[in-house]
Scaffold this active site. Structure first.
Site, PDB file in Angstrom:
ATOM      1  N   GLU A  34      17.172 -11.461  24.230  1.00  0.00           N
ATOM      2  CA  GLU A  34      16.982 -12.673  23.534  1.00  0.00           C
ATOM      3  C   GLU A  34      17.950 -13.180  22.443  1.00  0.00           C
ATOM      4  OE1 GLU A  34      12.120 -12.911  24.484  1.00  0.00           O
ATOM      5  OE2 GLU A  34      12.840 -12.277  22.498  1.00  0.00           O
ATOM      6  N   VAL A  57       0.933  -1.288   0.093  1.00  0.00           N
ATOM      7  CA  VAL A  57       0.107   0.013   0.261  1.00  0.00           C
ATOM      8  C   VAL A  57       0.935   1.378  -0.061  1.00  0.00           C
ATOM      9  CG1 VAL A  57      -1.506   1.526   1.239  1.00  0.00           C
ATOM     10  CG2 VAL A  57      -2.005  -1.045   1.054  1.00  0.00           C
TER      11      VAL A  57
END
Ligand SMILES: Cc1cc2nc3c(=O)[nH]c(=O)nc-3n(C[C@H](O)[C@H](O)[C@H](O)COP(=O)(O)OP(=O)(O)OC[C@H]3O[C@@H](n4cnc5c(N)ncnc54)[C@H](O)[C@@H]3O)c2cc1C
Length: 417
Positions: free
Chosen positions: A173, A82
């Site tokens: 992480e 878009v």
């Protein structure tokens, strides 16, 4: 584009956590739902770092949008990028294609922010999509391969230095997972280098990592990382990311691999509709998540922020995007049915989680704080529970169990860029 005549057209831009929830909430409503995404798949972003560190393969955490919606007869999927919205004509623009709407939901999420230094992106890719994760995986694995054939010890050291910028959950992480690869997974795979000599540095501009968690959990996470061999550098603002290393306000680290986990900004959806946005580019929405002055347009998830400065801030996490998506889907369904929903969107926060390596995590749920092994189980179960599709739940659980028992990582394939 062809549309079903007569029924209201609900167009959703973005098939992430928020957008998919809107589509599902509209499953029984008498509307035609069009969901547009630039990718053909929905990505479970919380596990991207596992793809980037070769524990999981891309299809374990990404599913074709068409296949998720195949049984929802009022929904169709358009794969397109878009580029704008003509609010006067009420059409979404995707290059030359125009898609008309009666209701529009902007759920385009966020992207990396380099704080005005977009030129750093080449040297320091972030983690937002499957492509990003594969690129990071490629760089990590290639660094070990290159170090194996280099004779110059200084260059070998530079190749085996990995810098992660940003001490939030993703940075923590990533740092833990790279330490695990170096310490365990690859330890016997090379002949000239010892992968355990790799230097892994987690750089954070603020005084502590995991700044949104209670201090006790931040301290716990830092100690756990340090035990795994990660160097944690707090109060270390990055002033430049280059091909040969990172410049900090208080020093310089020569390295080949930099991973950016420091900041995000909203997608440019606010510009498409000329809406007011905050400093992060998020569309300021009213209490029903509508764009002020445009009751037919809604913004949700990472691309929206409540305009009311007195409202409690909504974090940029998956459950928040899902709750917003469900609320807007129901609101549109009610409006189509001619009834009115008068209640405002109210966010419910359940928990904060971050994993630190293969058997430790920090979890906060209200006053409950979990660490270590118990936290890791809680984290694993929560993520598997949220995965779409029984097959994926099974595959992910199996892969985790396998890599847990054997320290091996199955997806150690270096792909072309
Ligand atoms: C590495 C990482 C780890 C994370 N870990 C956690 C975690 O552990 N727990 C947690 O709760 N949250 C986590 N998050 C945050 C969470 O993923 C986001 O808050 C959530 O995805 C936001 O949902 P959303 O629907 O707003 O946007 P997204 O899920 O990002 O979806 C946006 C969609 O819009 C599409 N799109 C964007 N622009 C266009 C365009 N112009 N045209 C067409 N399509 C477009 C994208 O392709 C995408 O599919 C993590 C995020 C990342 C990046």
């Amino acid at each position: 584009m062809d549309q079903t005549q007569g029924r209201p057209q609900a167009v959703i831009v973005g098939a992430g956590f928020g957008g998919m929830e809107v589509a599902s909430a509209l499953a029984r409503a008498p509307v035609d739902v069009t969901i547009i995404d630039r990718h053909n798949h929905h990505t479970f972003q919380p596990l991207l770092y596992q793809v980037a560190t070769a524990a999981l393969s891309a299809p374990d955490i990404a599913w074709p949008i068409r296949s998720i919606l195949r049984k929802q007869e009022n929904a169709r999927v358009v794969m397109a990028d878009v580029t704008g919205v003509d609010v006067a004509k009420r059409v979404v623009q995707a290059g030359p294609v125009e898609i008309p709407y009666d209701f529009l939901v902007l759920a385009t999420g966020a992207m990396h922010s380099y704080f005005g230094h977009d030129e750093w992106e080449d040297a320091a890719p972030g983690l937002k999509s499957i492509d990003d994760a594969l690129e990071v995986r490629r760089r990590i694995l290639l660094a070990f391969e290159r170090a194996e054939v280099v004779d110059n010890p200084a260059e070998r050291h530079r190749l085996l230095t990995f810098v992660i910028v940003g001490g939030g959950p993703t940075g923590v992480e990533m740092a833990g997972a790279i330490a695990e690869i170096a310490q365990h997974t690859l330890r016997s795979d090379f002949r000239r280098i010892d992968p355990r000599a790799a230097r892994i540095v987690l750089v954070e501009a603020g005084p502590r990592i995991l700044p949104t968690f209670p201090e006790r959990l931040s301290t716990y996470a830092q100690r756990s990382l340090e035990r795994m061999g990660v160097e944690v550098k707090t109060d270390s603002l990055v002033t430049e990311c280059r091909k040969d290393g990172v410049v900090l306000k208080n020093g310089r680290i020569g390295c080949d691999t930099i991973i950016w986990a420091a900041g995000v900004k909203a997608s440019p959806a606010a510009q498409w509709i000329g809406a007011e946005a905050d400093r992060a580019g998020r569309i300021k929405v009213g209490p029903q998540l509508e764009v002020p002055g445009r009751p037919e347009i809604f913004a949700i998830g990472d691309t929206a922020v409540l305009a009311d400065p007195a409202a409690l801030p909504i974090p940029g996490i998956a459950p928040a995007a899902k709750q917003m998506g469900k609320y807007v889907g129901r609101l549109i369904a009610a409006r189509v049915a001619g009834s009115k929903i008068t209640n405002y969107f109210a966010y419910r926060h359940f928990l904060d989680l971050a994993t630190v390596g293969r058997k430790s995590a920090v979890v906060r749920r209200g006053r409950l704080q979990l660490t270590g092994y118990l936290g890791w189980w809680f984290w694993g179960i929560a993520h598997i529970y949220f995965l779409i599709g029984v097959r994926n739940r099974f595959v992910v659980a199996l892969n985790w169990f396998w890599s847990y028992v054997t320290f091996q990582r199955g997806a150690r394939v270096i792909t072309e860029r």
